[in-house]
Design a protein around this motif. Structure first.
Motif, PDB file in Angstrom:
ATOM      1  N   ARG A  19       0.834  -1.200   0.000  1.00 33.84           N
ATOM      2  CA  ARG A  19       0.000   0.000   0.000  1.00 33.84           C
ATOM      3  C   ARG A  19       0.871   1.253   0.000  1.00 33.84           C
ATOM      4  O   ARG A  19       0.355   2.373  -0.018  1.00 33.84           O
ATOM      5  CB  ARG A  19      -0.912   0.004   1.232  1.00 33.84           C
ATOM      6  N   LEU A  20       2.177   1.034   0.035  1.00 37.66           N
ATOM      7  CA  LEU A  20       3.110   2.159   0.022  1.00 37.66           C
ATOM      8  C   LEU A  20       3.452   2.512  -1.422  1.00 37.66           C
ATOM      9  O   LEU A  20       2.833   2.030  -2.357  1.00 37.66           O
ATOM     10  CB  LEU A  20       4.361   1.773   0.806  1.00 37.66           C
ATOM     11  N   ASP A  21       4.455   3.332  -1.608  1.00 34.71           N
ATOM     12  CA  ASP A  21       4.874   3.697  -2.957  1.00 34.71           C
ATOM     13  C   ASP A  21       5.444   2.495  -3.687  1.00 34.71           C
ATOM     14  O   ASP A  21       5.988   1.564  -3.072  1.00 34.71           O
ATOM     15  CB  ASP A  21       5.935   4.800  -2.898  1.00 34.71           C
ATOM     16  N   LEU A  22       5.355   2.536  -5.010  1.00 32.12           N
ATOM     17  CA  LEU A  22       5.928   1.471  -5.828  1.00 32.12           C
ATOM     18  C   LEU A  22       7.445   1.552  -5.800  1.00 32.12           C
ATOM     19  O   LEU A  22       8.030   2.586  -5.486  1.00 32.12           O
ATOM     20  CB  LEU A  22       5.441   1.605  -7.276  1.00 32.12           C
ATOM     21  N   TRP A  23       8.085   0.427  -6.143  1.00 34.24           N
ATOM     22  CA  TRP A  23       9.521   0.437  -6.351  1.00 34.24           C
ATOM     23  C   TRP A  23       9.841   1.494  -7.410  1.00 34.24           C
ATOM     24  O   TRP A  23       9.041   1.766  -8.300  1.00 34.24           O
ATOM     25  CB  TRP A  23      10.002  -0.928  -6.841  1.00 34.24           C
ATOM     26  N   PHE A  24      11.045   2.061  -7.335  1.00 35.33           N
ATOM     27  CA  PHE A  24      11.415   3.135  -8.265  1.00 35.33           C
ATOM     28  C   PHE A  24      11.231   2.701  -9.717  1.00 35.33           C
ATOM     29  O   PHE A  24      10.646   3.427 -10.524  1.00 35.33           O
ATOM     30  CB  PHE A  24      12.870   3.556  -8.026  1.00 35.33           C
ATOM     31  N   ASP A  25      11.714   1.495 -10.067  1.00 35.39           N
ATOM     32  CA  ASP A  25      11.615   1.026 -11.445  1.00 35.39           C
ATOM     33  C   ASP A  25      10.160   0.797 -11.846  1.00 35.39           C
ATOM     34  O   ASP A  25       9.781   0.998 -13.001  1.00 35.39           O
ATOM     35  CB  ASP A  25      12.421  -0.267 -11.620  1.00 35.39           C
ATOM     36  N   ASP A  26       9.339   0.342 -10.889  1.00 28.77           N
ATOM     37  CA  ASP A  26       7.917   0.150 -11.169  1.00 28.77           C
ATOM     38  C   ASP A  26       7.219   1.493 -11.350  1.00 28.77           C
ATOM     39  O   ASP A  26       6.333   1.636 -12.199  1.00 28.77           O
ATOM     40  CB  ASP A  26       7.246  -0.617 -10.026  1.00 28.77           C
ATOM     41  N   ALA A  27       7.582   2.447 -10.544  1.00 25.83           N
ATOM     42  CA  ALA A  27       6.993   3.779 -10.671  1.00 25.83           C
ATOM     43  C   ALA A  27       7.300   4.374 -12.044  1.00 25.83           C
ATOM     44  O   ALA A  27       6.458   5.042 -12.649  1.00 25.83           O
ATOM     45  CB  ALA A  27       7.526   4.689  -9.563  1.00 25.83           C
ATOM     46  N   TRP A  28       8.493   4.099 -12.530  1.00 23.22           N
ATOM     47  CA  TRP A  28       8.870   4.568 -13.870  1.00 23.22           C
ATOM     48  C   TRP A  28       7.984   3.910 -14.925  1.00 23.22           C
ATOM     49  O   TRP A  28       7.511   4.565 -15.867  1.00 23.22           O
ATOM     50  CB  TRP A  28      10.339   4.248 -14.120  1.00 23.22           C
ATOM     51  N   ALA A  29       7.719   2.594 -14.757  1.00 23.78           N
ATOM     52  CA  ALA A  29       6.875   1.878 -15.713  1.00 23.78           C
ATOM     53  C   ALA A  29       5.432   2.343 -15.650  1.00 23.78           C
ATOM     54  O   ALA A  29       4.714   2.314 -16.659  1.00 23.78           O
ATOM     55  CB  ALA A  29       6.948   0.376 -15.436  1.00 23.78           C
ATOM     56  N   ALA A  30       4.991   2.783 -14.475  1.00 23.69           N
ATOM     57  CA  ALA A  30       3.607   3.239 -14.306  1.00 23.69           C
ATOM     58  C   ALA A  30       3.422   4.708 -14.684  1.00 23.69           C
ATOM     59  O   ALA A  30       2.284   5.190 -14.749  1.00 23.69           O
ATOM     60  CB  ALA A  30       3.168   3.028 -12.859  1.00 23.69           C
ATOM     61  N   MET A  31       4.512   5.405 -14.955  1.00 19.69           N
ATOM     62  CA  MET A  31       4.436   6.837 -15.228  1.00 19.69           C
ATOM     63  C   MET A  31       3.502   7.202 -16.393  1.00 19.69           C
ATOM     64  O   MET A  31       2.804   8.216 -16.321  1.00 19.69           O
ATOM     65  CB  MET A  31       5.833   7.396 -15.491  1.00 19.69           C
ATOM     66  N   PRO A  32       3.425   6.401 -17.478  1.00 23.40           N
ATOM     67  CA  PRO A  32       2.519   6.784 -18.570  1.00 23.40           C
ATOM     68  C   PRO A  32       1.060   6.933 -18.134  1.00 23.40           C
ATOM     69  O   PRO A  32       0.294   7.628 -18.802  1.00 23.40           O
ATOM     70  CB  PRO A  32       2.674   5.626 -19.569  1.00 23.40           C
ATOM     71  N   SER A  33       0.675   6.319 -17.008  1.00 27.59           N
ATOM     72  CA  SER A  33      -0.710   6.449 -16.534  1.00 27.59           C
ATOM     73  C   SER A  33      -1.003   7.852 -16.030  1.00 27.59           C
ATOM     74  O   SER A  33      -2.171   8.238 -15.899  1.00 27.59           O
ATOM     75  CB  SER A  33      -0.990   5.429 -15.426  1.00 27.59           C
ATOM     76  N   ARG A  34       0.037   8.623 -15.752  1.00 26.28           N
ATOM     77  CA  ARG A  34      -0.133   9.997 -15.267  1.00 26.28           C
ATOM     78  C   ARG A  34      -0.001  11.016 -16.400  1.00 26.28           C
ATOM     79  O   ARG A  34      -0.142  12.218 -16.157  1.00 26.28           O
ATOM     80  CB  ARG A  34       0.916  10.308 -14.194  1.00 26.28           C
ATOM     81  N   ALA A  35       0.259  10.536 -17.613  1.00 25.62           N
ATOM     82  CA  ALA A  35       0.468  11.443 -18.735  1.00 25.62           C
ATOM     83  C   ALA A  35      -0.685  11.336 -19.730  1.00 25.62           C
ATOM     84  O   ALA A  35      -1.339  10.290 -19.823  1.00 25.62           O
ATOM     85  CB  ALA A  35       1.787  11.111 -19.436  1.00 25.62           C
ATOM     86  N   SER A  93      -4.094   1.980 -19.106  1.00 25.40           N
ATOM     87  CA  SER A  93      -5.552   2.013 -19.032  1.00 25.40           C
ATOM     88  C   SER A  93      -6.056   1.382 -17.735  1.00 25.40           C
ATOM     89  O   SER A  93      -6.992   1.884 -17.110  1.00 25.40           O
ATOM     90  CB  SER A  93      -6.154   1.277 -20.235  1.00 25.40           C
ATOM     91  N   PHE A  94      -5.412   0.297 -17.317  1.00 32.07           N
ATOM     92  CA  PHE A  94      -5.845  -0.392 -16.103  1.00 32.07           C
ATOM     93  C   PHE A  94      -5.584   0.459 -14.870  1.00 32.07           C
ATOM     94  O   PHE A  94      -6.458   0.595 -14.000  1.00 32.07           O
ATOM     95  CB  PHE A  94      -5.110  -1.731 -15.981  1.00 32.07           C
ATOM     96  N   ILE A  95      -4.402   1.040 -14.775  1.00 30.58           N
ATOM     97  CA  ILE A  95      -4.049   1.845 -13.600  1.00 30.58           C
ATOM     98  C   ILE A  95      -4.975   3.051 -13.473  1.00 30.58           C
ATOM     99  O   ILE A  95      -5.374   3.436 -12.372  1.00 30.58           O
ATOM    100  CB  ILE A  95      -2.574   2.285 -13.675  1.00 30.58           C
ATOM    101  N   ARG A  96      -5.348   3.631 -14.608  1.00 31.64           N
ATOM    102  CA  ARG A  96      -6.198   4.819 -14.580  1.00 31.64           C
ATOM    103  C   ARG A  96      -7.618   4.524 -14.093  1.00 31.64           C
ATOM    104  O   ARG A  96      -8.358   5.439 -13.756  1.00 31.64           O
ATOM    105  CB  ARG A  96      -6.235   5.458 -15.972  1.00 31.64           C
ATOM    106  N   LEU A  97      -8.003   3.228 -14.051  1.00 35.01           N
ATOM    107  CA  LEU A  97      -9.311   2.874 -13.495  1.00 35.01           C
ATOM    108  C   LEU A  97      -9.360   3.102 -11.990  1.00 35.01           C
ATOM    109  O   LEU A  97     -10.432   3.327 -11.425  1.00 35.01           O
ATOM    110  CB  LEU A  97      -9.630   1.400 -13.806  1.00 35.01           C
ATOM    111  N   HIS A  98      -8.191   3.015 -11.342  1.00 32.29           N
ATOM    112  CA  HIS A  98      -8.132   3.189  -9.877  1.00 32.29           C
ATOM    113  C   HIS A  98      -6.771   3.800  -9.537  1.00 32.29           C
ATOM    114  O   HIS A  98      -5.936   3.175  -8.896  1.00 32.29           O
ATOM    115  CB  HIS A  98      -8.309   1.831  -9.212  1.00 32.29           C
ATOM    116  N   PRO A  99      -6.528   5.006  -9.988  1.00 29.62           N
ATOM    117  CA  PRO A  99      -5.191   5.612  -9.847  1.00 29.62           C
ATOM    118  C   PRO A  99      -4.837   5.897  -8.401  1.00 29.62           C
ATOM    119  O   PRO A  99      -5.703   6.099  -7.551  1.00 29.62           O
ATOM    120  CB  PRO A  99      -5.310   6.906 -10.657  1.00 29.62           C
ATOM    121  N   GLY A 100      -3.543   5.915  -8.147  1.00 26.76           N
ATOM    122  CA  GLY A 100      -3.057   6.286  -6.824  1.00 26.76           C
ATOM    123  C   GLY A 100      -3.013   5.156  -5.822  1.00 26.76           C
ATOM    124  O   GLY A 100      -2.699   5.383  -4.655  1.00 26.76           O
ATOM    125  N   VAL A 101      -3.329   3.922  -6.240  1.00 22.48           N
ATOM    126  CA  VAL A 101      -3.298   2.774  -5.333  1.00 22.48           C
ATOM    127  C   VAL A 101      -2.262   1.783  -5.842  1.00 22.48           C
ATOM    128  O   VAL A 101      -2.394   1.243  -6.940  1.00 22.48           O
ATOM    129  CB  VAL A 101      -4.686   2.097  -5.252  1.00 22.48           C
TER     130      VAL A 101
END
Length: 209
Positions: free
Chosen positions: A57-73, A94-102
């Motif tokens: 439930r915490l922040d993603l790993w740095f490399d994972d956060a990089w991979a998830a970055m397109p969901s914020r753009a 598309s999947f992450i944007r269904l429930h962003p921030g989790v």
């Protein structure tokens, strides 16, 4: 009077033989018995239990956060942020944007695909006619493999790569056993779709063809 013995000797009748047992290519299907299903369910549940500890439930790993970055753009920007896994990244976005921030929600696709990879490995080994013991051991290798476990809760395409590779190998073996234009076209279509989704299975595609 005709010679009955000679007539009998010239008779060419043979015991009936099931024509379906002659010339038919070996089936790529494997028998699904209650024991097979129970064992596979047990292995998958064990895999789920091992992998679920990776959710956070915490922040993603740095490399994972990089991979998830397109969901914020915006989409126009996101398409330029993809290099080796365009299809998977767009799906993940598309999947992450269904429930962003989790964080755990972003990890969910890899988790599901990771469990599907266990089933796919089991099915592939059965299709190649390995013994039941060998298929269970093969599935267990994927179940407890540190790499497979780790990337089953990372925002990466590697769980998809395993699943896609199993599908490609099965389609290739099916073509080899009973070649036809339709099956080759199916293999070609799946190969193209897989490479468009993630570049990693390209080596498998090359080997299959």
């Amino acid at each position: 009077m005709p010679n009955r013995t000679a007539a009998a000797g010239s008779t060419t009748e043979h015991p009936s033989i099931d024509a379906s047992k002659q010339g038919d290519p070996p089936s790529t299907a494997f028998p699904w018995g209650w024991i097979d299903a129970a064992v596979l369910v047990g292995v998958v549940l064990a895999g789920a239990a091992i992998r679920c500890t990776g959710f956070t439930r915490l922040d993603l790993w740095f490399d994972d956060a990089w991979a998830a970055m397109p969901s914020r753009a915006p989409l126009g920007t996101a398409v330029h942020m993809v290099v080796t896994s365009p299809g998977y990244t767009m799906f993940d976005r598309s999947f992450i944007r269904l429930h962003p921030g989790v964080s755990w929600w972003a990890q969910l696709p890899a988790f599901v695909l990771g469990l599907a990879g266990i089933v796919a490995t089991y099915a592939l080994l059965r299709a190649f006619r390995f013994s039941r013991m060998a298929t269970v051991l093969g599935a267990l290798v994927i179940t407890v493999s540190p790499v497979a476990v780790t990337y089953s809760t990372r925002v990466k395409e590697y769980s998809f790569d395993l699943l896609a590779s199993c599908l490609l190998l099965w389609l290739t073996e099916r073509c080899r056993r009973d070649p036809s234009s339709r099956r080759c076209l199916e293999l070609g279509a799946v190969s193209t779709l897989v490479v468009a989704t993630s570049a990693s299975p390209l080596v498998v595609v090359a080997g299959c063809w």
